[in-house]
Design an enzyme around this catalytic site. Structure first.
Site, PDB file in Angstrom:
ATOM      1  N   GLU A 249       0.865  -1.281  -0.070  1.00 32.83           N
ATOM      2  CA  GLU A 249      -0.060  -0.007  -0.158  1.00 32.83           C
ATOM      3  C   GLU A 249       0.987   1.210   0.075  1.00 32.83           C
ATOM      4  O   GLU A 249       2.024   1.210   0.656  1.00 32.83           O
ATOM      5  CB  GLU A 249      -0.772  -0.040   1.247  1.00 32.83           C
ATOM      6  CG  GLU A 249      -2.142  -0.692   1.367  1.00 32.83           C
ATOM      7  CD  GLU A 249      -2.688  -0.443   2.698  1.00 32.83           C
ATOM      8  OE1 GLU A 249      -3.488   0.613   2.899  1.00 32.83           O
ATOM      9  OE2 GLU A 249      -2.762  -1.545   3.367  1.00 32.83           O
ATOM     10  N   LYS A 251       2.234   4.566   1.328  1.00 30.08           N
ATOM     11  CA  LYS A 251       2.474   5.077   2.748  1.00 30.08           C
ATOM     12  C   LYS A 251       2.636   6.404   2.731  1.00 30.08           C
ATOM     13  O   LYS A 251       3.431   7.085   2.085  1.00 30.08           O
ATOM     14  CB  LYS A 251       3.744   4.292   3.418  1.00 30.08           C
ATOM     15  CG  LYS A 251       4.120   4.888   4.780  1.00 30.08           C
ATOM     16  CD  LYS A 251       5.346   4.524   5.234  1.00 30.08           C
ATOM     17  CE  LYS A 251       5.254   4.468   6.861  1.00 30.08           C
ATOM     18  NZ  LYS A 251       5.058   5.914   7.356  1.00 30.08           N
ATOM     19  N   ARG A 276      -2.129   8.952  16.397  1.00 34.22           N
ATOM     20  CA  ARG A 276      -1.490   7.419  16.898  1.00 34.22           C
ATOM     21  C   ARG A 276      -1.297   7.560  18.385  1.00 34.22           C
ATOM     22  O   ARG A 276      -1.346   6.342  18.795  1.00 34.22           O
ATOM     23  CB  ARG A 276      -0.088   7.681  16.023  1.00 34.22           C
ATOM     24  CG  ARG A 276       0.460   6.338  16.123  1.00 34.22           C
ATOM     25  CD  ARG A 276       1.882   6.384  15.528  1.00 34.22           C
ATOM     26  NE  ARG A 276       2.911   5.932  16.498  1.00 34.22           N
ATOM     27  CZ  ARG A 276       4.121   5.533  16.210  1.00 34.22           C
ATOM     28  NH1 ARG A 276       4.550   5.398  14.970  1.00 34.22           N
ATOM     29  NH2 ARG A 276       5.021   5.236  17.067  1.00 34.22           N
ATOM     30  N   GLU A 306      -4.784   7.820   7.106  1.00 33.49           N
ATOM     31  CA  GLU A 306      -3.757   8.766   7.169  1.00 33.49           C
ATOM     32  C   GLU A 306      -4.441  10.266   6.625  1.00 33.49           C
ATOM     33  O   GLU A 306      -5.074  10.140   5.448  1.00 33.49           O
ATOM     34  CB  GLU A 306      -2.514   8.525   6.491  1.00 33.49           C
ATOM     35  CG  GLU A 306      -1.241   9.271   6.253  1.00 33.49           C
ATOM     36  CD  GLU A 306      -0.555   8.865   7.764  1.00 33.49           C
ATOM     37  OE1 GLU A 306      -1.022   8.003   8.109  1.00 33.49           O
ATOM     38  OE2 GLU A 306       0.516   9.577   7.902  1.00 33.49           O
ATOM     39  N   PHE A 347      -7.248   2.962   5.277  1.00 31.82           N
ATOM     40  CA  PHE A 347      -6.577   1.954   5.109  1.00 31.82           C
ATOM     41  C   PHE A 347      -7.072   0.616   5.952  1.00 31.82           C
ATOM     42  O   PHE A 347      -6.349  -0.436   5.795  1.00 31.82           O
ATOM     43  CB  PHE A 347      -4.900   1.845   5.023  1.00 31.82           C
ATOM     44  CG  PHE A 347      -4.354   2.472   6.391  1.00 31.82           C
ATOM     45  CD1 PHE A 347      -4.324   1.800   7.541  1.00 31.82           C
ATOM     46  CD2 PHE A 347      -3.842   3.773   6.371  1.00 31.82           C
ATOM     47  CE1 PHE A 347      -3.946   2.398   8.628  1.00 31.82           C
ATOM     48  CE2 PHE A 347      -3.338   4.290   7.426  1.00 31.82           C
ATOM     49  CZ  PHE A 347      -3.203   3.578   8.493  1.00 31.82           C
ATOM     50  N   ARG A 424       4.112  -6.376  15.968  1.00 32.78           N
ATOM     51  CA  ARG A 424       4.266  -7.730  16.137  1.00 32.78           C
ATOM     52  C   ARG A 424       4.406  -8.642  15.119  1.00 32.78           C
ATOM     53  O   ARG A 424       3.489  -8.469  14.101  1.00 32.78           O
ATOM     54  CB  ARG A 424       3.134  -7.973  17.014  1.00 32.78           C
ATOM     55  CG  ARG A 424       2.960  -7.326  18.326  1.00 32.78           C
ATOM     56  CD  ARG A 424       4.226  -7.334  19.074  1.00 32.78           C
ATOM     57  NE  ARG A 424       4.364  -6.957  20.449  1.00 32.78           N
ATOM     58  CZ  ARG A 424       3.788  -7.622  21.277  1.00 32.78           C
ATOM     59  NH1 ARG A 424       2.867  -8.485  21.211  1.00 32.78           N
ATOM     60  NH2 ARG A 424       3.692  -6.951  22.561  1.00 32.78           N
ATOM     61  N   LYS A 430       7.255  -1.706   6.738  1.00 30.21           N
ATOM     62  CA  LYS A 430       7.532  -0.648   5.781  1.00 30.21           C
ATOM     63  C   LYS A 430       8.678  -0.318   5.109  1.00 30.21           C
ATOM     64  O   LYS A 430       9.794  -0.788   5.422  1.00 30.21           O
ATOM     65  CB  LYS A 430       7.223   0.956   6.573  1.00 30.21           C
ATOM     66  CG  LYS A 430       8.171   1.234   7.819  1.00 30.21           C
ATOM     67  CD  LYS A 430       7.868   2.206   8.545  1.00 30.21           C
ATOM     68  CE  LYS A 430       8.221   2.209  10.145  1.00 30.21           C
ATOM     69  NZ  LYS A 430       7.810   3.280  10.736  1.00 30.21           N
TER      70      LYS A 430
END
Length: 589
Positions: A249, A251, A276, A306, A347, A424, A430
């Site tokens: 995807e 970013k 966040r 985002e 997303f 995790r 990324k």
DNA sequence: CCGGGGGCGTC
DNA sequence: ATCGGAG
DNA sequence: CTCCGATGACGCCCCCGG
């Protein structure tokens, strides 16, 4: 329970290395507390008083605390600052000066956990005229009546850095030991992820037991902990980690936003937005509210995306610094909405109607997201590609960069690709171009100053002040501070390496707005990598050249590990070259 | 009344 | 945000 | 691999003091 008892546990924990032992010491501490006390202790152990989504700050940090210690002890301010530079620990400063003073003054009374909580809460509520003085005086009182060890942790709680090697995960471990048993570790963590409130988790465990935790549900209005991503600099490695096939995807470079929707709520309460770190963003982006209500087809839910700055006429994404102007704004909102328009690119979906989505694998969540969202001019879905082809992924990456994105997020498609807080198991990875030095310009900068290290860097420099060379003026212009990318051997070498250059005051050739703790004559050159060049109010590199009152700096600067012994200071990257790098990044082909 | 230091949150 | 150390 | 704690630039708001 006495605060004294708590800090005794902190002392023991601080001096142990074994994670399991730390957990058990915490468990001991927890099991000796009442449920009310437990809740408070858990928060205090994270260096706070309440969960992070509650808007509460102490409003004091290093400087104010030094001032308070001064008022409590009347030890010379210069001495306190020197001590802080030397130890890199405000707690140590407090403890040391109190240790000396305690011989003459007596403990007035014993501080209880509850008493401390009440005092700190009072402190955090104060605002307005005279509040600084009030805080300073209140803290002085607390320091005055505290034992040296209590003062140490009081200072650390106030700055929110406990530095005992314990954070949320270890606290969850300890709570599990005391109240739940190993087989319930997952349930405990899940409760934390859902509620984002470790004090609440502790309280429920203590008062009702682990079964009650399992009854917790994702709820509109209650923010979830954000899922994070690992980093990797090679798309082939990523593909391999993902098992040969993954979702890629774009970013986007903006603010992470978790949006809670309840169409049944009264006007003005239908939308809640969280950052966040779970800060409330709702009032800061009011123009998005109706677009979100319009796009979302269920009655209630939680979606995530985002929030990115856009050029409304062309649809192009704009640099991060643009949306920075929106963040935290209380005044001039209307003007800022006009001037810095934003879009929400979604997303994920965590709750859809009554369907809890977080335990479903990513492909199912994505499918639901696409079902439930009807994009409009301010709400969109992230651009996504599912592939097992590395070349395809690579060209998708180039497209992402060309459209102004930071790179790609890679998401696992496996059955275990559920929504989990923290990073995790490499479920999300990324991929940014700055992870690869061949894709981004590195820069060779000269060390012109340094800052005293804190904590584990107390006996070396915490960061260096780096400058580019301006040959026309024969000047060194600061570009950034540099504190990341050093390993222990680098760090221990630095003082020795820089010794020959050390001088009492700033070199005549150095142009700096910042006041460093140590100054050097320009000599040592280091290689630095970063994400991009930014306009800077704090640095003097090419100041006023591109923008009045602004210099240039580097976003996310870090040391590559290369000392450029082959270069003298005059061979360093020039300010002009940094201007060129800045210009080049504007055309993102 | 405005500028700057300090604090805190974004990345 | 990035990074390195340690269990 | 996981968890923790060092560190970066920068923009906003607050309070205080000139």
């Amino acid at each position: 329970m006495l605060f004294e008892e708590v800090v005794r546990a902190y002392e023991k924990i601080e001096s142990t290395a074994s994670r399991l032992e730390m957990r058990d010491m915490l468990a001991d501490l927890f099991s000796g507390a009442s449920c009310d006390e437990l809740k408070t202790i858990v928060y205090l152990t994270t260096g706070r008083l309440c969960p992070e989504f509650v808007d509460m700050e102490f409003g004091v940090a290093d400087k104010q605390i030094l001032k308070a210690i001064y008022e409590a002890t009347r030890v010379d301010m210069g001495h306190l600052e020197a001590l802080y530079r030397k130890t890199g620990d405000l707690g140590a400063v407090a403890a040391m000066v109190l240790m000396e003073k305690k011989q003459s003054s007596l403990f007035t009374e014993s501080l209880t956990v509850e008493g401390l909580r009440a005092a700190l809460e009072e402190l955090s509520k104060k605002s307005g005229k005279g509040s600084q003085q009030y805080k300073s005086r209140t803290l002085a009182g607390l320091f005055h009546s505290a034992s040296p060890v209590e003062a140490k942790y009081l200072a650390r709680i106030l700055v929110g850095k406990m530095r005992i090697g314990v954070a949320v995960m270890t606290i969850l471990d300890a709570l599990t030991v005391v109240f739940a048993g190993d087989e319930n570790r997952q349930a405990v963590e899940r409760a934390y992820n859902i509620t984002s409130d470790i004090g609440l988790v502790a309280e429920i465990l203590c008062t009702k037991g682990v079964e009650a935790l399992k009854d917790l549900r994702v709820q509109v209005g209650h923010p979830l902990k954000a899922m994070l991503a690992e980093r990797l600099g090679d798309i082939g490695d990523i593909m391999q980690k993902m098992g040969g096939r993954a979702a890629f995807e774009y970013k986007y470079d903006g603010l992470r936003m978790q949006v809670h929707i309840d169409k049944g709520a009264p006007e003005g309460g239908k939308i809640k937005m969280f950052s966040r770190q779970l800060e409330d963003l709702t009032p800061q982006f009011p123009e998005l509210h109706h677009w979100i209500l319009n796009a979302f087809e269920e009655e209630k839910g939680i979606i995530e995306g985002e929030c990115v700055p856009v050029d409304i006429t062309t649809g192009e994404f704009l640099p991060f610094q643009v949306i920075s102007r929106r963040r935290g704004r209380k005044y001039g909102l209307d003007g800022a909405i006009e001037e810095f328009p934003v879009k929400l690119v979604l997303f994920d979906v965590l709750l859809s109607g009554d369907k809890e989505m977080i335990d479903l694998p990513f492909p199912e969540r994505r499918k639901e997201l696409e079902r439930v969202i009807g994009p409009n001019e301010r709400v969109d879905l992230s651009t996504i590609l599912i592939t097992d082809n590395t070349d395809e992924a690579q060209s998708f990456f180039m497209e992402a960069l060309a459209s102004g994105c930071e790179g790609l997020m890679t998401k696992s498609l496996a059955d275990d690709s559920v929504y989990r807080a923290g990073n995790r198991g490499w479920i999300w990875i990324k991929y940014k171009k700055e992870y690869r030095s061949e894709m981004v310009d590195t820069v060779d900068l000269v060390v012109v100053g340094a800052f005293a290290g804190k904590g584990r860097r107390a006996d070396t420099y915490g960061a260096l002040l780096m400058a580019s060379y301006n040959p026309e003026e024969n000047r060194y212009e600061t570009v950034c501070k540099l504190g990341s990318g050093f390993d222990d051997s680098h760090l221990s070498l630095l003082p020795e390496m820089l010794k020959p250059y050390l001088q009492k005051a700033k070199d005549r050739r150095v142009e700096s707005i910042m006041e460093a703790d140590y100054w050097f004559s320009p000599g040592l050159v280091l290689e630095i990598i970063g994400a991009e060049i930014t306009h800077s109010p704090a640095h003097t590199c090419a100041r006023d050249v591109l923008k009045e009152g602004a210099g240039l700096s580097i976003r996310f600067p870090r040391f590559t590990g290369r000392f450029r012994d082959d270069k003298g200071p005059e061979d360093a990257t020039t300010s002009q070259e940094i201007v060129q790098i800045y210009r080049a990044q504007l055309k993102k082909t």
